[in-house]
Scaffold this active site. Structure first.
Site, PDB file in Angstrom:
ATOM      1  N   SER A 199       0.830  -1.201   0.000  1.00  0.00           N
ATOM      2  CA  SER A 199       0.000   0.000   0.000  1.00  0.00           C
ATOM      3  C   SER A 199       0.863   1.248   0.000  1.00  0.00           C
ATOM      4  O   SER A 199       1.972   1.256   0.550  1.00  0.00           O
ATOM      5  CB  SER A 199      -0.858  -0.029   1.260  1.00  0.00           C
ATOM      6  OG  SER A 199      -1.401   1.239   1.512  1.00  0.00           O
ATOM      7  N   TYR A 213      -2.095  -1.453  11.097  1.00  0.00           N
ATOM      8  CA  TYR A 213      -2.361  -2.004   9.761  1.00  0.00           C
ATOM      9  C   TYR A 213      -1.238  -1.603   8.801  1.00  0.00           C
ATOM     10  O   TYR A 213      -0.646  -2.442   8.125  1.00  0.00           O
ATOM     11  CB  TYR A 213      -3.715  -1.500   9.220  1.00  0.00           C
ATOM     12  CG  TYR A 213      -3.797  -1.634   7.717  1.00  0.00           C
ATOM     13  CD1 TYR A 213      -3.974  -2.874   7.136  1.00  0.00           C
ATOM     14  CD2 TYR A 213      -3.631  -0.514   6.886  1.00  0.00           C
ATOM     15  CE1 TYR A 213      -3.982  -3.013   5.751  1.00  0.00           C
ATOM     16  CE2 TYR A 213      -3.639  -0.647   5.510  1.00  0.00           C
ATOM     17  CZ  TYR A 213      -3.818  -1.892   4.948  1.00  0.00           C
ATOM     18  OH  TYR A 213      -3.816  -2.022   3.585  1.00  0.00           O
ATOM     19  N   LYS A 229       1.943  -3.851   6.667  1.00  0.00           N
ATOM     20  CA  LYS A 229       2.325  -3.824   5.243  1.00  0.00           C
ATOM     21  C   LYS A 229       3.835  -3.603   5.131  1.00  0.00           C
ATOM     22  O   LYS A 229       4.518  -4.247   4.343  1.00  0.00           O
ATOM     23  CB  LYS A 229       1.568  -2.722   4.491  1.00  0.00           C
ATOM     24  CG  LYS A 229       0.098  -3.033   4.308  1.00  0.00           C
ATOM     25  CD  LYS A 229      -0.112  -4.185   3.323  1.00  0.00           C
ATOM     26  CE  LYS A 229      -1.510  -4.726   3.315  1.00  0.00           C
ATOM     27  NZ  LYS A 229      -1.652  -6.041   2.703  1.00  0.00           N
TER      28      LYS A 229
END
Ligand code: UDP
Length: 338
Positions: free
Chosen positions: A125, A150, A154
């Site tokens: 992302s 979160y 990644k």
């Protein structure tokens, strides 16, 4: 070619499975059904005319995952989507997010090594860039401290893949998505919402349908042309197609062990631009108010896409109007309870 697609009935996963099948690939889907609906398999069959293989597998459970690989010995490459992805929830439940997103990736890589599967495309992302110093942001921009557990998962998964590719035969392509929106043109697959949407486009479509009273725009005092934040919104089908380009690149290139590509359109649109685009595409007015900034929001981020355009021979092609129309058709389909 048999492609294992983890999280293959989720939002981006399901669109990728359809594009794989359209091109004659044979996707094998695994999903733990925590944030997804098994009915998506039927919908994929409706779109493509063929039923993809599906297995319910909890990737955090190594025994279950190993059993799966023992059953399906002919896997040529992996696309790894499976992850928990709600930013706010990750702040409230960091252990759940770290455990789920990291253990599943570690188990997957271990199995790939053990079962001699070499190629993996990973869903990353643009969140890894944080607030970029230079726009548009390219793949060589510094990685910034994550704003949420979160986002950190990644970044850590990127590190795990980078280190693993150095010392094993595994090769990987990390795809950094900007803001995927929209849905398949059939309106049979799209992004399911569980409760109040956090993302802008589902909030807009739910306001249009009357499910929400009004959109709250988080801040209009940013240093941007109209004061609202800029993002690079990209049609989910364009994102899906990039995964096939990545698989094809892995299969032909022997040199590069790990590569990173931005998946965006290269254009930064403001929140107000998006409201206008929705209104123009659908003729429906959006009731909105400006409220305080949302903590953790980045002011502006949009992609330098030249590397992906050149090396993957891929380009986002779908217009903002198509993104909005398809998002609206999907919302209407959800409203009908289909
Ligand atoms: N946004 C907004 N109202 C909402 C949801 C989002 O104004 O109800 C804004 C948000 O502040 C950001 C942009 O829309 O500037 C995109 O937000 P989203 O959550 O969709 O994506 P992300 O922040 O992860 O890029």
């Amino acid at each position: 070619m048999n492609i294992l697609v983890t999280g293959g009935i989720g939002y981006i996963g399901s669109h990728t499975v359809v594009e794989l099948m359209n091109r004659g690939y044979n996707p094998i889907i695994i999903d733990n059904l925590v944030n997804s609906d098994i009915e998506v398999v039927d919908r994929i069959e409706k779109i493509t005319g063929k039923r993809p293989v599906f297995e319910k597998v909890e990737m955090c459970n190594m025994d279950e995952l190993r059993n799966f690989f023992t059953k399906y010995l002919q896997i040529d490459a992996v696309i790894h989507f499976a992850a928990l992805l709600a930013v706010n929830e990750s702040v409230e439940k960091p252990l759940l997010y770290y455990h789920n997103n990291l253990v599943s990736t570690l188990n997957l890589l271990q199995c790939m090594q053990d079962f001699n599967i070499k190629d993996i495309v990973f869903s990353s992302s643009c969140t890894v860039y944080g607030e970029p110093d230079i726009l548009p942001v390219d793949e060589f921009a510094p990685i910034k401290p994550a704003m949420s557990p979160y986002g950190n998962t990644k970044k850590i998964c990127e590190d795990i893949l980078t280190d693993t590719t150095k010392v094993t035969e595994i090769r990987s392509i990390l795809l950094r998505y900007f803001n995927p929106i929209g849905a398949h043109e059939t309106a049979l697959i799209g992004e399911f919402q569980d409760g109040v949407p956090h993302h802008l486009i589902p909030y807009i479509t739910e306001t249009a349908s009357g499910k929400r009273e009004k959109l709250r725009i988080f801040g209009n005092d940013y240093n941007t042309p109209d004061g609202t934040c800029l993002r690079d919104y990209i049609h989910v089908v364009d994102i899906a197609i990039a995964h096939i380009a990545a698989i094809e690149r892995l299969k032909i290139s022997n040199e590069n062990k790990i590569e990173v590509f931005n998946l965006g359109t290269g254009i930064g649109y403001s929140v107000l631009d998006m409201v206008n685009a929705f209104e123009n595409a659908t003729g429906i007015k959006i009731n909105y108010e400006i409220v305080a900034r949302r903590p953790g929001d980045v002011e502006a981020v949009y992609a330098d896409t030249r590397l992906a355009n050149k090396e993957l021979n891929w380009k986002a092609e779908r217009t903002l109007e198509e993104m909005m129309r398809s998002a609206w058709e999907w919302e209407k389909m959800l409203g009908k309870g289909k």
